[in-house]
Design a protein around this motif. Sequence first.
Motif, short mmCIF file in Angstrom:
data_model
loop_
_atom_site.label_atom_id
_atom_site.label_comp_id
_atom_site.label_asym_id
_atom_site.label_seq_id
_atom_site.Cartn_x
_atom_site.Cartn_y
_atom_site.Cartn_z
N GLY A 198 0.88 -1.21 -0.03
CA GLY A 198 -0.07 0.01 -0.06
C GLY A 198 0.85 1.31 0.11
O GLY A 198 0.50 2.35 0.10
N PHE A 199 1.94 1.12 -0.14
CA PHE A 199 3.26 2.28 -0.36
C PHE A 199 3.93 2.00 -1.67
O PHE A 199 3.93 1.16 -1.92
N TYR A 200 4.55 3.34 -1.86
CA TYR A 200 5.52 3.28 -3.25
C TYR A 200 6.44 4.31 -2.75
O TYR A 200 6.37 5.15 -1.90
N VAL A 201 7.71 4.16 -3.44
CA VAL A 201 8.75 5.04 -3.24
C VAL A 201 8.88 5.95 -4.27
O VAL A 201 8.88 5.92 -5.47
N SER A 202 9.01 7.06 -4.06
CA SER A 202 9.08 8.58 -4.62
C SER A 202 10.53 9.03 -4.73
O SER A 202 11.11 9.29 -3.39
N LEU A 203 11.05 9.23 -5.82
CA LEU A 203 12.58 9.79 -5.89
C LEU A 203 12.17 10.91 -6.61
O LEU A 203 11.84 11.05 -7.88
N GLU A 204 12.62 12.16 -6.14
CA GLU A 204 12.22 13.60 -6.81
C GLU A 204 13.70 14.10 -7.06
O GLU A 204 14.54 14.29 -6.19
N TRP A 205 13.93 14.50 -8.44
CA TRP A 205 15.01 15.11 -8.80
C TRP A 205 14.81 16.74 -9.03
O TRP A 205 14.15 16.89 -10.23
N VAL A 206 15.39 17.36 -8.19
CA VAL A 206 15.18 18.84 -7.79
C VAL A 206 16.56 19.58 -8.28
O VAL A 206 17.29 19.17 -7.85
N THR A 207 16.20 20.64 -9.31
CA THR A 207 17.30 21.28 -9.90
C THR A 207 17.13 22.82 -9.53
O THR A 207 16.15 23.38 -9.72
N ILE A 208 18.01 23.32 -8.57
CA ILE A 208 17.93 24.80 -8.05
C ILE A 208 19.01 25.68 -8.80
O ILE A 208 20.11 25.19 -8.87
N SER A 209 18.54 26.78 -9.51
CA SER A 209 19.74 27.52 -10.23
C SER A 209 19.73 28.95 -9.91
O SER A 209 18.55 29.56 -9.58
N LYS A 210 20.71 29.81 -10.40
CA LYS A 210 20.74 31.12 -10.34
C LYS A 210 21.66 31.54 -11.27
O LYS A 210 22.50 31.03 -11.56
N LYS A 211 21.21 32.63 -12.17
CA LYS A 211 21.92 32.98 -13.16
C LYS A 211 23.19 34.05 -12.50
O LYS A 211 22.80 34.70 -11.60
N ASN A 212 24.34 33.74 -12.96
CA ASN A 212 25.37 34.62 -12.61
C ASN A 212 25.39 36.11 -12.80
O ASN A 212 25.69 36.86 -11.70
N LYS A 213 24.82 36.52 -13.85
CA LYS A 213 24.63 37.90 -14.04
C LYS A 213 23.75 38.59 -13.30
O LYS A 213 23.88 39.78 -12.76
N ASP A 214 22.61 37.84 -13.00
CA ASP A 214 21.37 38.47 -12.26
C ASP A 214 21.86 38.46 -10.50
O ASP A 214 22.60 37.64 -10.35
N LYS A 215 21.11 39.37 -9.74
CA LYS A 215 21.37 39.47 -8.51
C LYS A 215 20.03 38.71 -7.81
O LYS A 215 19.79 38.86 -6.70
N LYS A 216 19.44 37.83 -8.74
CA LYS A 216 18.24 37.38 -8.13
C LYS A 216 18.58 36.04 -7.18
O LYS A 216 20.03 35.53 -7.18
N LYS A 217 17.71 35.67 -6.53
CA LYS A 217 18.11 34.43 -5.55
C LYS A 217 17.98 33.01 -6.25
O LYS A 217 17.52 33.19 -7.57
N TYR A 218 18.22 32.11 -5.91
CA TYR A 218 18.15 30.41 -6.26
C TYR A 218 16.75 30.24 -6.27
O TYR A 218 16.12 30.83 -5.48
N GLU A 219 16.33 29.87 -7.43
CA GLU A 219 15.31 29.20 -7.47
C GLU A 219 15.01 27.70 -8.23
O GLU A 219 15.74 27.43 -8.68
N ILE A 220 13.74 27.10 -8.11
CA ILE A 220 13.67 25.82 -8.76
C ILE A 220 13.51 25.94 -10.13
O ILE A 220 12.46 26.76 -10.46
N ILE A 221 14.10 25.43 -11.08
CA ILE A 221 14.10 25.44 -12.53
C ILE A 221 13.30 23.99 -13.18
O ILE A 221 13.03 23.85 -14.25
N LYS A 222 13.58 22.84 -12.25
CA LYS A 222 13.29 21.71 -12.86
C LYS A 222 12.88 20.76 -11.74
O LYS A 222 13.61 20.77 -10.56
N ARG A 223 11.81 19.99 -11.76
CA ARG A 223 11.55 18.88 -10.87
C ARG A 223 10.68 17.60 -11.58
O ARG A 223 9.93 17.96 -12.29
N ASP A 224 11.44 16.73 -11.42
CA ASP A 224 11.07 15.39 -12.08
C ASP A 224 10.82 14.56 -10.92
O ASP A 224 11.73 14.21 -10.07
N ILE A 225 10.09 13.38 -11.20
CA ILE A 225 9.51 12.42 -10.12
C ILE A 225 9.81 10.97 -10.75
O ILE A 225 9.34 10.77 -11.99
N LEU A 226 10.61 10.10 -10.02
CA LEU A 226 10.41 8.72 -10.24
C LEU A 226 9.52 7.88 -9.31
O LEU A 226 9.78 8.29 -8.25
#
Length: 583
Positions: A198-226
Amino acid sequence: MEVAANCSLRVKRPLLDPRFEGYKLSLEPLPCYQLELDAAVAEVKLRDDQYTLEHMHAFGMYNYLHCDSWYQDSVYYIDTLGRIMNLTVMLDTALGKPREVFRLPTDLTACDNRLCASIHFTSSTWVTLSDGTGRLYVIGTGERGNSASEKWEIMFNEELGDPFIIIHSISLLNAEEHSIATLLLRIEKEELDMKGSGFYVSLEWVTISKKNKDKKKYEIIKRDILRGKSVPHYAAIEPDGNGLMIVSYKSFTFVQAGQDLEENMDEDMSEKIKEPLYYWQQTEDDLTVTIRLPEDSTKEDIQVQFLPDHINIVLKDHQFLEGKLYSSIDHESSTWIIKESNSLEISLIKKNEGLTWPELVVGDKQGELIRDSAQCAAIAERLMHLTSEELNPNPDKGKPPCNAQELEECDIFFEESSSLCRFDGNTLKTTHVVNLGSNQYLFSVIVDPKEMPCFCLRHDVDALLWQPHSSKQDDMWEHIATFNALGYVQASKRDKKFFACAPNYSYAALCECLRRVFIYRQPAPMSTVLYNRKEGRQVGQVAKQQVASLETNDPILGFQATNERLFVLTTRNLFLIKVNTEN
C-alpha cells in the motif's frame, strides 16, 4: 521508441586472487577514542504507520553520521537541539569537542510526522540539508575547515511537500549560471493499490539554479519524479547532471507531476484488470491457442498466416497477434477452426517434439498459459531427483539431491534480483540496464568526490568495487578493487547494520547493531616466513581480520570509514577507531 541497452559488468581478472586463503584473526589491539556528546543525536524512531520493510530500509537503518568526502577525516551529525555538529581530526591524541557549524531555524520537535534530518556535501563549498519536515535548504559554507572563510549561510530555503531525506546532490557551475541538483526520497501512501504494502517509493530530482549575471535568488527550475516499489540501494546523479543511476530490486520509472500522475495510476489499474488476449496450452506434440471472437464474426473476418517460425492473426482488418514463435512449427500441418462457443481455435504442430515452450510469441505477454494437472504432475516427477524432504535419503546414489538444510546462509540470495539502471536526464528514459542477478548489493563509498559514488557488489565469494563513469558510454562501470572472500564472510554476520570501506580500499569494515566492529584488511607482506602446510609453499601475504568492541550499551546509529580511521556514532558518544593500515 529507443530500447535501453542491456549491459554487463566487466570484471578485471588481474584484480582477483584465486589463491586467497582467508582472513587470519589478529589480536593486536586497536586504539579507540571516545567522545561524549553535549546533546543526544536527533534519532527519529519509526512510527506505527511506518511498518513496511521499505520504511525500515530507508529510515530505520538510516546512517546518522555523515562524512565530508571533500575534507579528510571530517564527520558531521545533527543533535536534538537542531545543531549540525562537526568533528575534524588532525591528531588522535588531541581530540577536541565536536563544534557547532549551523543551527536549523525550525523546531524539530514541533512536527509530528517528521523524518530524520539529512545532509549531503554537494561540493567543497556547498551543502544540501533537510530538516525532515519537507523543507530543503541549500547552504553556502565557504571553505569548510578554514576558520577564516567558513561561514554557513542559507542561499535557498523552500517547503517541497511531504517530508523527505536527501540521497545525493551535485553542484554544476558554468559561465552563465550555478545549479544544484539534488535527489530526494519519500515513501508515500498508494491509495489505489489493492495489492502489496500500500506504499510506493518516490524519488524527486530537483534542480535549483541562479544566473550569474542577475542578483536574483536561487530558484527551482526543474522537478522530475520517479516512482518504484522498493527503496533503492544506490541512487546518484551524474557529475555533469545529464543522467541518473539507480540500483534497486523493483524498477523505477519517471512520471508526470500533478494530474498526469493520477492518469498514470488509472492506466496501470486498468491494465492489471484487463483479461488475457488469448489462452494457450501445449502437449509434447502440439499447441492449442484459443481466442474469444467478437460477436457476429464470420470466417471471412479472420486471416491466419502460418510460417515456419512466425504467426500473423488479423481479425476484421485489425492486427490481433503477430510475431516470432518461440520455436519452429510444421506450418503446412497447422490449422484453425471456429468453435460453436464463438471462439477461434488454432492448432500448431511442433517441429521439435517434446520441447516445452515457455511462451508462444517471443516477448508477448498478452496471453495466458493453461497447464492441466497431468502436465504439472509430469514436471514435478522430472524434478523430483533434485530435491528431497529427507536429508540425503539415498547416499549410494551418484548425485544426491540438494536439501535446504545443507545450504549455508551465504548460499541463499533474495528471490528477486536487482538491476542497475541509467536514466537520461533530458528524455527521462532508461538508456542502460544491467541485470545484477545474484550479485548482491553490499554498500557504497565515495572514492573521489568529483566522481559518482562507487558501489560494492558480491561476485561469487568476493566483494567487488565498481566506479561509474558516465562519460564512457561503452564502458560505464569500472572494476577498481576487490575485497577477497568478503561477500562470503559478511553473509555470516546476521546482526550487521552498516558496511563501509576506506576510500583507498585498504580495508573494509562492518558493524553490528550493538557494540562490535569487524575490520578486514587487504593482504599485506609478512615480516616472518610463513608456509602453507598442505601445499608446501611459502605464503607471501596475509589478510588480517580484527574485532573492536565499544564500551557502550547504546545502539550504533552511524558508521563512516576514512583511510586512517573508523568513526562510530551512538546516541550519546562518538567513537574513533584508529586503523593502522600498513603501506
